[in-house]
Design an enzyme around this catalytic site. Sequence first.
Site, PDB file in Angstrom:
ATOM      1  N   TYR A 157      -8.227  -9.257  10.898  1.00 39.25           N
ATOM      2  CA  TYR A 157      -7.686  -7.962  11.330  1.00 39.25           C
ATOM      3  C   TYR A 157      -6.232  -8.068  11.787  1.00 39.25           C
ATOM      4  O   TYR A 157      -5.531  -7.075  11.886  1.00 39.25           O
ATOM      5  CB  TYR A 157      -8.528  -7.354  12.458  1.00 39.25           C
ATOM      6  CG  TYR A 157      -9.893  -6.869  12.002  1.00 39.25           C
ATOM      7  CD1 TYR A 157     -10.306  -7.017  10.693  1.00 39.25           C
ATOM      8  CD2 TYR A 157     -10.761  -6.250  12.892  1.00 39.25           C
ATOM      9  CE1 TYR A 157     -11.539  -6.590  10.276  1.00 39.25           C
ATOM     10  CE2 TYR A 157     -12.010  -5.813  12.481  1.00 39.25           C
ATOM     11  CZ  TYR A 157     -12.399  -5.990  11.167  1.00 39.25           C
ATOM     12  OH  TYR A 157     -13.624  -5.557  10.759  1.00 39.25           O
ATOM     13  N   LYS A 176     -19.083 -18.611   7.533  1.00 37.63           N
ATOM     14  CA  LYS A 176     -19.291 -18.655   6.081  1.00 37.63           C
ATOM     15  C   LYS A 176     -18.638 -19.948   5.621  1.00 37.63           C
ATOM     16  O   LYS A 176     -17.746 -19.969   4.761  1.00 37.63           O
ATOM     17  CB  LYS A 176     -18.668 -17.389   5.447  1.00 37.63           C
ATOM     18  CG  LYS A 176     -18.979 -17.183   3.993  1.00 37.63           C
ATOM     19  CD  LYS A 176     -20.409 -16.764   3.734  1.00 37.63           C
ATOM     20  CE  LYS A 176     -20.670 -16.683   2.234  1.00 37.63           C
ATOM     21  NZ  LYS A 176     -22.086 -16.545   1.898  1.00 37.63           N
ATOM     22  N   ASP A 236     -24.303 -14.120   5.815  1.00 39.51           N
ATOM     23  CA  ASP A 236     -25.220 -13.324   4.988  1.00 39.51           C
ATOM     24  C   ASP A 236     -26.658 -13.515   5.455  1.00 39.51           C
ATOM     25  O   ASP A 236     -27.437 -12.561   5.541  1.00 39.51           O
ATOM     26  CB  ASP A 236     -25.047 -13.644   3.495  1.00 39.51           C
ATOM     27  CG  ASP A 236     -24.858 -15.134   3.221  1.00 39.51           C
ATOM     28  OD1 ASP A 236     -24.626 -15.907   4.185  1.00 39.51           O
ATOM     29  OD2 ASP A 236     -24.941 -15.538   2.050  1.00 39.51           O
ATOM     30  N   ASP A 285     -17.728  -7.591  13.859  1.00 40.92           N
ATOM     31  CA  ASP A 285     -17.658  -6.137  13.740  1.00 40.92           C
ATOM     32  C   ASP A 285     -18.908  -5.615  13.027  1.00 40.92           C
ATOM     33  O   ASP A 285     -19.586  -4.684  13.480  1.00 40.92           O
ATOM     34  CB  ASP A 285     -16.387  -5.785  12.929  1.00 40.92           C
ATOM     35  CG  ASP A 285     -16.019  -4.321  13.025  1.00 40.92           C
ATOM     36  OD1 ASP A 285     -16.733  -3.570  13.723  1.00 40.92           O
ATOM     37  OD2 ASP A 285     -15.026  -3.921  12.403  1.00 40.92           O
ATOM     38  N   ASP A 295     -22.664  -3.933  14.803  1.00 43.35           N
ATOM     39  CA  ASP A 295     -23.144  -2.589  14.468  1.00 43.35           C
ATOM     40  C   ASP A 295     -24.573  -2.652  13.930  1.00 43.35           C
ATOM     41  O   ASP A 295     -25.397  -1.784  14.208  1.00 43.35           O
ATOM     42  CB  ASP A 295     -22.239  -1.929  13.418  1.00 43.35           C
ATOM     43  CG  ASP A 295     -21.149  -1.082  14.067  1.00 43.35           C
ATOM     44  OD1 ASP A 295     -20.919  -1.255  15.276  1.00 43.35           O
ATOM     45  OD2 ASP A 295     -20.541  -0.254  13.364  1.00 43.35           O
TER      46      ASP A 295
END
Length: 357
Positions: free
Chosen positions: A141, A191, A223, A247, A251
Amino acid sequence: MSKNILILPGDGIGPEIVEQAVKVLEAVRQKFSLDITTDRALVGGAAYDAEGDPLPESTLEKARQADAILFGSIGGPKWDAIERDKRPERGLLRLRSSLGLFANLRPAILFPQLADASSLKPEVVSGLDILIVRELTGGIYFGEPRGIREENGERVGFNTDVYAESEIRRIARVAFELAQVRGKRLCSIDKANVLEVTELWREIVTEMASDYPDVDVSHMYVDNAAMQLVRAPKQFDVMVTGNLFGDILSDEAAMLTGSIGMLPSASLDENRKGLYEPCHGSAPDIAGQDIANPLATIMSLAMLMRYSLNRVDVADAIELAVEKVLESGLRTADILTEGCEKVGTDAMGDAVVRMLS
Ligand code: NAD
């Protein structure tokens, strides 16, 4: 010593839900004789409308001076078309990075009274208590270079996922320390099979594990973590991850609990100064209708008491009052189930205050 809390209501439902938390703050200030002063300032679209900037210098200065910040939410369709740098969301990103709020704590707790509100089977989620620790001021980001450029006659968009060793260490430290005072299990999400930046992440977390022998550390690819969160979420205690994965996963974890209106969050700096806000956005679709759920904001105030003011007793009292309100059957529309009584934003705030006394 007196503590100062800066209140930033923001846009959409922000002002209505923050007002409920302010009522609760007033109630605990009296009940526990807290030496607290409050101040207010504009942020987001409201600040842009008034001063042409979603984070005016005066707001940033007050935020720097405050011991903690209680934040509502920002944004809405009214400001979607303005230049990128002036959008409400930019104000929040700038606030987080200016204050060095690198550690985002997002608990996903399912109150037993709300087990039916989750889309998962009650036995899968009942008693759920996860804490996601997300790195908030680094990663993709913020990484440079970034942009959209012309290449071979077409536009190419690009971003950079970058973490320095020191950034990984400081967020991992927060996660290890929180795991120590919770269930003593830490799962680091990466990852590492594809991205070098997370290969380094895994290496450092593994290295640090020897400093925390009481914490059981595991690693999981993002994943798989996304899958495990809906398959068997109770396997997790504390999860730590970077900005982008955090992020998305937070959620996802939020929805396990049935409503995004129930989830608080904290963003902390190195000295535990923090910004406390609900996980949800400004919900422009329901703003001004007295139907928004204020409990995420009220529980953000509880986190503020716990982490920035070191008042675990006050935090516990607020959380207990919320639980008692739910036990009494009161619900805002987003968490309403059969046999419960529907109340508005304001009445929900009043109910929490009543349960405190
Ligand atoms: P949102 O979280 O605002 O709303 C998603 C859905 O959840 C909506 O249907 C909304 O009505 C509902 N909802 C949200 N909070 C609720 C509450 N307390 N009680 C009951 N229902 C609630 O997400 P969105 O619609 O994607 O975004 C709306 C605006 O919020 C956008 O401008 C976005 O940029 C902004 N946003 C701000 C923040 C923040 O302030 N930190 C975070 C996310 C989104």
